[in-house]
Design an enzyme around this catalytic site. Structure first.
Site, PDB file in Angstrom:
ATOM      1  N   SER A  74       3.594   4.619   0.972  1.00 28.93           N
ATOM      2  CA  SER A  74       4.318   4.092   1.589  1.00 28.93           C
ATOM      3  C   SER A  74       3.032   3.449   3.000  1.00 28.93           C
ATOM      4  O   SER A  74       2.965   2.818   3.484  1.00 28.93           O
ATOM      5  CB  SER A  74       5.793   5.145   1.440  1.00 28.93           C
TER       6      SER A  74
ATOM      7  N   ASP B  65      -7.277  -4.573   7.395  1.00 24.11           N
ATOM      8  CA  ASP B  65      -6.999  -6.137   7.338  1.00 24.11           C
ATOM      9  C   ASP B  65      -7.000  -6.068   8.830  1.00 24.11           C
ATOM     10  O   ASP B  65      -7.289  -7.144   9.952  1.00 24.11           O
ATOM     11  CB  ASP B  65      -5.540  -6.117   7.852  1.00 24.11           C
TER      12      ASP B  65
ATOM     13  N   LYS C 115       3.414   2.481  -3.048  1.00 28.26           N
ATOM     14  CA  LYS C 115       4.525   2.500  -2.817  1.00 28.26           C
ATOM     15  C   LYS C 115       4.690   1.567  -1.955  1.00 28.26           C
ATOM     16  O   LYS C 115       4.930   1.873  -0.840  1.00 28.26           O
ATOM     17  CB  LYS C 115       5.101   4.111  -2.624  1.00 28.26           C
TER      18      LYS C 115
END
Length: 713
Positions: free
Chosen positions: A478, A489, A503
């Site tokens: 999560s 990124d 998740k």
């Protein structure tokens, strides 16, 4: 989890008057099918109301946009039975056949708040449970022969349901034999083993007798909501409080961890800085036998369920509680000591972000690396809303740790350890990312209407701009995946470890009391009051309806890829001691799939692509020569082999030989590693030294960071 996305949708939900709720107070109650031979547990009106509202919420606001129908009913029945009896140790084949009449009716029942069928199933389970516990208590006294060549099948999940009581009796007989053999092999006497096991099963019987309709309702709702998706969850009032305290990393009480031992509430730990600690009158091992509020009368809590006892001891800060204490080491018949404490807000520091510094030498160069361990993305929303300037949160804690590492410890690099961090607050994941990037988008969120919101870090500047790494494993989920994905990124740091959990869904916490028209709650309170339960208003504890964490949206990384199902793949991959095919979102049958959307407008900090390939090469070269790596792989292989085992020998000689073989193998591994580190070997039975608690994964992550710093030069 108080996620800011879906807040407008949440407002719309809370403005809806659920007129159907009126039916909960006026519908004719369905007759409960009773199970003979057991004290039947039955549902109440509050649970009927909550069940109906949850159906409405799921059908109208769950991200899956799913209708509760016969197909869902069938899945819920199977999951509920499996949750109650996963090892097929209690129900008989005849029971399962009997339950088939409910296969396609649960959807209709839940829609009108009729819970009689699942409560009937639980009462059958309770009857069987008591039967097998009583049978076990009788079997414990039977003289055992441990020279026979028998086996006990402990994993019965893939076996058919037992067709008769006699067949299941045989399994329980062997289970008791195995437990007695296990104790015997450990070196204790037969008489002591019988006493130990008798007490164990008496406690099981006692705990079963304390089961109430809240327990049953929680199991039913778990089976229902998890059939829809793995992360839509209902919490009954006591579980809701525990969940919110976990998120806040704080609670209001006396500052002691409690456990039940032989029906008595015992203090297992005193939390530093709390009222119990400051009083110097309480110690670990003391037993609490009575509780009184301020000047009120004492209640004897021996034999109570632990959550009921804790509810009496906890309370708002500034209020007083009196405890009757039997000090550790004294008989329960001793005269209790009465202690008065004033409750305070307790901060669970050991469950908050913490730091340590390690020095590593690579190619003749020494580096100091700070390791920040973050167990969860927590925030005390209640304190923040109240304007407390010192409210608890992950980002605030980590910022202070970074300041210390940077200015006092003078570290060269930082590693954020998110292993086994299951997530938490989305806001904290965004804010924490902001400590490492200047400004920009962190995560994208798509709601059930396909609206996409880009959540950004809007605070200029960074807390740390030096070399940075993130350590993850299969249990990092999560918010951990949002943070790790954003760092990857942006090219802000190196991600190390294993594939994360996957998740990638967003839950909003909804207080069920806020959904119900106050007049309905008042009518319900009056109905409960007629049954002899004192109710003053809808705000009283016995009128709380709990909360639901409802899946209402989906996470996407700034590069457009969802973290759902696939998780985050590390740049430097380590072997996983956690079996990837057993744990993770992609192992959940009701999980949402992976997909992607348009990437957001973000500017990477750096392109680490070329460096990553060099880091992977250096890491692999080290692993090819690493004894720790080889032994870790051997351990993983052994664990996988044991996962396939479903039975164990009941022959003392064979079992002992198997145990000795495993113990000898482990001792060889331990001493091989100790020798490689210049430590003396240990003998069988020696207590494992602190030096053996070596974290190979952490150590290798520090070496990767040293490689990174040298390559950057």
């Amino acid at each position: 989890m108080d996620f800011k996305i879906a807040k407008e949708m949440l407002k719309r939900i809370l403005l809806v008057t659920f007129t159907a709720a009126v039916l909960a107070c006026h519908a004719a109650p369905q007759p409960q099918q009773m199970v003979p031979g057991v004290s039947n547990i039955v549902p109440d009106e509050k649970q009927a109301l909550v069940c109906k509202e949850i159906v409405g919420l799921i059908e109208n606001y769950n991200y899956k946009k799913i209708q509760i129908n016969d197909s869902i009913s069938s899945l819920v029945l199977d999951k509920y039975i499996k949750d109650l009896d996963p090892s097929k140790s209690y129900f008989l084949a005849s029971d399962i056949k009997d339950f088939e009449k409910f296969r396609y009716t649960l959807d209709d029942d839940f829609r009108i708040g009729n819970l009689n069928a699942p409560f009937y199933i639980f009462n059958v389970y309770l009857k069987r449970y008591n039967e097998w516990v009583n049978y076990s208590l009788a079997q414990i006294k039977v003289k055992q022969n441990f020279d026979q060549d028998e086996t006990f099948v402990y994993d019965r999940e893939k076996m058919p349901w037992s067709s008769s009581t006699a067949a299941l009796n045989d399994s329980w007989k062997k289970k008791i034999k195995f437990e007695l053999l296990n104790l015997k092999v450990a070196g204790t006497s037969e008489a002591k083993n019988v006493e130990t096991l008798t007490k164990r099963y008496q406690v099981l019987k006692s705990q079963a007798a304390k089961a109430n309709n809240q327990d049953v309702f929680q199991i039913i709702m778990d089976a229902f909501t998890e059939t829809i998706d793995p992360h839509t969850n209902y919490f009954n009032p006591s579980n809701a409080q525990a969940f919110n305290e976990e998120m806040a990393r704080s609670f209001e009480g006396i500052g002691a961890k409690l456990q039940v031992e032989n029906e008595v509430l015992k203090i297992s730990e005193i939390i530093p800085g709390g009222p119990a600690f400051k009083s110097k009158k309480l110690n670990a091992g003391d037993r609490i036998v009575g509780v009184a509020q301020a000047t009120g009368d004492f209640e004897d809590i021996i034999g109570w369920r632990i959550e009921n006892s804790i509810a009496k001891i906890k309370g708002p800060k500034g209020t007083k509680v009196r405890l009757k204490i039997i000090p550790a080491g004294k008989e329960l018949s001793s005269k209790p000591v009465i202690i008065e404490l004033t409750r305070e807000k307790i901060i669970m520091e050991e469950q908050s972000a913490q730091k340590k510094v390690k020095t590593i030498t690579s190619n003749g160069q020494q580096y100091k690396i700070g390791i920040i361990t973050v167990p969860a993305f927590y925030a005390d929303f209640k304190a923040a809303k109240a304007g407390d300037p010192n409210y608890k949160s992950t980002t605030r804690d980590v910022r202070l740790l970074i300041d210390t590492l940077k200015n006092k410890d003078k570290v060269d690099a930082i590693v954020m350890d998110l292993r086994s961090n299951g997530g938490g607050s989305l806001v904290e994941a965004i804010d924490l990312t902001g400590l490492f990037i200047d400004k920009g988008p962190v995560v994208q969120v798509k709601d059930l209407k396909n609206n996409i919101e880009v959540d950004e870090d809007t605070n200029p500047g960074v807390a740390w701009n030096g070399p940075f790494g993130v350590l993850v494993n299969r249990l990092s989920a999560s918010a951990s995946e949002i943070f790790a994905g954003a760092i990857q990124d942006y090219g802000r740091g190196i991600i190390m470890g294993t594939q994360t959990y996957g998740k990638g869904t967003v839950q909003s916490s909804i207080d069920m009391n806020q959904l119900v028209n106050p007049s309905i709650l008042q009518r319900l309170a009056a109905l409960v009051n007629k049954k002899g339960v004192a109710v003053k208003s809808g705000k009283e504890d016995n009128m709380q309806l709990g909360q639901i964490n409802l899946t209402m949206a989906k996470f996407y990384r700034v590069n457009g890829s969802s973290t759902q199902h696939k998780g985050v793949m590390p740049d430097i991959e380590f072997p996983s001691a956690i079996l990837l095919d057993k744990i993770g979102e992609d192992t959940e049958p009701s999980a949402l799939p992976w997909d992607e959307i348009q990437k957001s407008n973000y500017v990477p900090v750096a392109d680490l692509g070329p460096l990553k390939q060099q880091l992977i090469g250096l890491h692999k070269e080290r692993m090819s020569k690493s004894l720790d790596y080889k032994i870790l792989q051997d351990d993983i292989a052994d664990f996988k082999n044991r996962e396939n085992e479903v039975s164990v020998s009941l022959n003392e000689t064979k079992l002992k030989a198997e145990r000795d073989s495993i113990e000898a193998k482990n001792l060889v591994r331990t001493n091989t590693l100790r020798t490689s580190r210049g430590l003396p070997p240990v003998k069988k039975g020696d207590k494992i030294a602190k030096e053996d608690n070596f974290d190979f994964v952490e150590d290798e992550s520090l070496k990767v960071m040293a490689d990174l710093m040298q390559l950057k030069k």
